[in-house]
Design an enzyme around this catalytic site. Sequence first.
Site, PDB file in Angstrom:
ATOM      1  N   ASP A 221       6.773   7.187  -7.081  1.00  0.00           N
ATOM      2  CA  ASP A 221       7.086   5.800  -6.736  1.00  0.00           C
ATOM      3  C   ASP A 221       6.193   5.341  -5.578  1.00  0.00           C
ATOM      4  O   ASP A 221       6.035   6.060  -4.582  1.00  0.00           O
ATOM      5  CB  ASP A 221       8.568   5.754  -6.322  1.00  0.00           C
ATOM      6  CG  ASP A 221       9.122   4.363  -6.181  1.00  0.00           C
ATOM      7  OD1 ASP A 221       9.132   3.634  -7.178  1.00  0.00           O
ATOM      8  OD2 ASP A 221       9.567   4.010  -5.061  1.00  0.00           O
ATOM      9  N   GLU A 280       2.587   5.399  -9.075  1.00  0.00           N
ATOM     10  CA  GLU A 280       2.797   3.957  -9.230  1.00  0.00           C
ATOM     11  C   GLU A 280       2.028   3.261  -8.120  1.00  0.00           C
ATOM     12  O   GLU A 280       2.349   3.390  -6.951  1.00  0.00           O
ATOM     13  CB  GLU A 280       4.279   3.588  -9.117  1.00  0.00           C
ATOM     14  CG  GLU A 280       4.495   2.098  -9.335  1.00  0.00           C
ATOM     15  CD  GLU A 280       5.669   1.501  -8.566  1.00  0.00           C
ATOM     16  OE1 GLU A 280       6.105   0.413  -8.939  1.00  0.00           O
ATOM     17  OE2 GLU A 280       6.122   2.099  -7.579  1.00  0.00           O
TER      18      GLU A 280
HETATM   19  C1  GLC Z   1       9.012   0.897  -7.096  1.00  0.00           C
HETATM   20  C2  GLC Z   1      10.084   0.902  -8.136  1.00  0.00           C
HETATM   21  C3  GLC Z   1      11.008  -0.266  -7.896  1.00  0.00           C
HETATM   22  C4  GLC Z   1      11.609  -0.152  -6.521  1.00  0.00           C
HETATM   23  C5  GLC Z   1      10.524   0.050  -5.466  1.00  0.00           C
HETATM   24  C6  GLC Z   1      11.105   0.539  -4.181  1.00  0.00           C
HETATM   25  O1  GLC Z   1       8.205  -0.218  -7.183  1.00  0.00           O
HETATM   26  O2  GLC Z   1       9.512   0.872  -9.407  1.00  0.00           O
HETATM   27  O3  GLC Z   1      12.013  -0.344  -8.873  1.00  0.00           O
HETATM   28  O4  GLC Z   1      12.360  -1.284  -6.222  1.00  0.00           O
HETATM   29  O5  GLC Z   1       9.593   1.016  -5.842  1.00  0.00           O
HETATM   30  O6  GLC Z   1      11.556   1.867  -4.319  1.00  0.00           O
END
Ligand code: GLC
Length: 560
Positions: A221, A280
């Site tokens: 993440d 991500e």
């Molecule tokens: C990432 C996740 C999202 C979340 C954010 C904070 O972007 O995909 O769902 O709100 O991180 O953890």
Amino acid sequence: MSRSGVASVVRSPRFGDDWWRRGVVYQVYPRSFADADGDGVGDLQGVIDHLDHLGPDGLGIDAIWLSPIYPSPGRDVGYDVSDHRAVDPVFGSEGDFDRLVEAAHERGIRIVLDLVMNHTSDRHRWFTASRQARTGPYADWYVWRDPRGSGPDGTPLPPNNWVSWFGGSAWRYEPARGQFFLHTFLEEQPDLNWRAPGVEAAQFEMVQGWLDRGVDGFRLDVFNIFLKHPDTPDNPTRDGASAWDRQLHRYDIDHPDQPALIRRFRDLVDRAPGRMSVGELFVGTTEGAAALTTDRHLVFDWELISQDWRADAFRGAIQRRERAFGNDRWPTIVLSNHDQPRHASRLAATIAATGDERDAIARAAALVELTMRGTPFLYYGEELGMSDVAIPPEESIDPPAARISEDFGWWDRSQARTPMPWSHGRGAGFTTGRPWLRLGPDAPTRNVAAQLGDPDSVLACYRRVLAARGAQPSLQDGELALVTIDDPTVLAYRRRGSGPEILVAVAFDRREAEIRVPAPTDGGRWRSLVGTHRDPPAAIVGHEPWVLRPFEGVVLVADR
Ligand code: GLC
């Protein structure tokens, strides 16, 4: 080791250690996939019960990415984790998790966990200890800074101008320490201080624990913001629509020492072969995603997720991706996820398509998604053409949505997280109880059982194209070259790899398109392999003109 003491291994996988590149990943949002115990919330037993939908006799995907399964107070619906080493009882027991790994592995399916390592919940025991005093073993585990003086009324001023993605200052004052802590997301999600040696060690130990339980990979993440500039300087400002956009995020994201951290993480993960990770990318460019991509560490880029349904838009996106990644870095392919509008809704809206046209676009988008160069990440339900569901504000379960304002122009993500419809009837086969979020109004007809019986369904198309992808090495590992077609509303590209050459042509428009395609590079003719429609146009296609129906996509293979 699993709790039974035996590490589970993947049995008869379709691909070997190369699966992260040749295979297809399917994102399960555990709350919404299938509820086995009737409490209205999806669970791990529900995933086990529906593995046949995903396995070799179903879609035939290679790995499941499970959105967070850890205990969480739910301020960010699972992305605020209070214990990264455990399974949230709402999803089942520790034993259920080990059984899921085992059952998935028996079908040749790998398990990828979602690691939320940038921040924890404010209820995590590390933060509870850290906020108490400036001393103690966890004192420096979060990003604590002294106030930058105080305002006229004596209130302490935040250390710098950084803002939270969810709106407002990124700093929150903690009287017990007389200091501010950093929260890039909600104040209930304090950012960890990865520069404290204990943090990296603790995180890696947690990762090792999951590897020992047989996990095959991780989604990281917001992985490009783990490290911030140690001096936390003010970000430069600029014009923009939201508080976040009015800053250049020079010091809070993409710190230059991030790649070395990922290398250390990979050293750990690489102790056993065949494990992948995917980062991500938090608000970055395609070039940024490519730069952070390394062998077996993929990085999501967002080029495709923001395109309109137009051939030239996709062509441009593909060009930019190919240029950024080049042939030596492997891209991902993402059209939907738990943070974004579902693409069946989003793409159709860009050309005001409804009804049958909407499903036709969902099929054509699937064909593009599964034949481009890169590892596809499917989002549960997209194989049915599921759309966003209008959720009344009082039913929303996405706390950040309540903060939407002029300065935080996001959307209510609940709309893209509604339960998977498996069959018709009350609860749509998802639950015998009351679903945690309402089902889509089309669940009685748009569900797995209904679409399995219909060769023209979106699901039938996914199954056909996934099978073709699995059987054609060039679709898995080939280079991609765009092909110019006389009709600009048609997107076409070749894939040349370790099998016969492939040519893909997709009509983006609601009218027929007459096209000619160039011959295979090494001569011979094209044979039609699979398409969005159950009856692709011709068995053999040579140089003769040929007609694509509205929103029709076809995959051709060189036949010598
Ligand atoms: C990432 C996740 C999202 C979340 C954010 C904070 O972007 O995909 O769902 O709100 O991180 O953890």
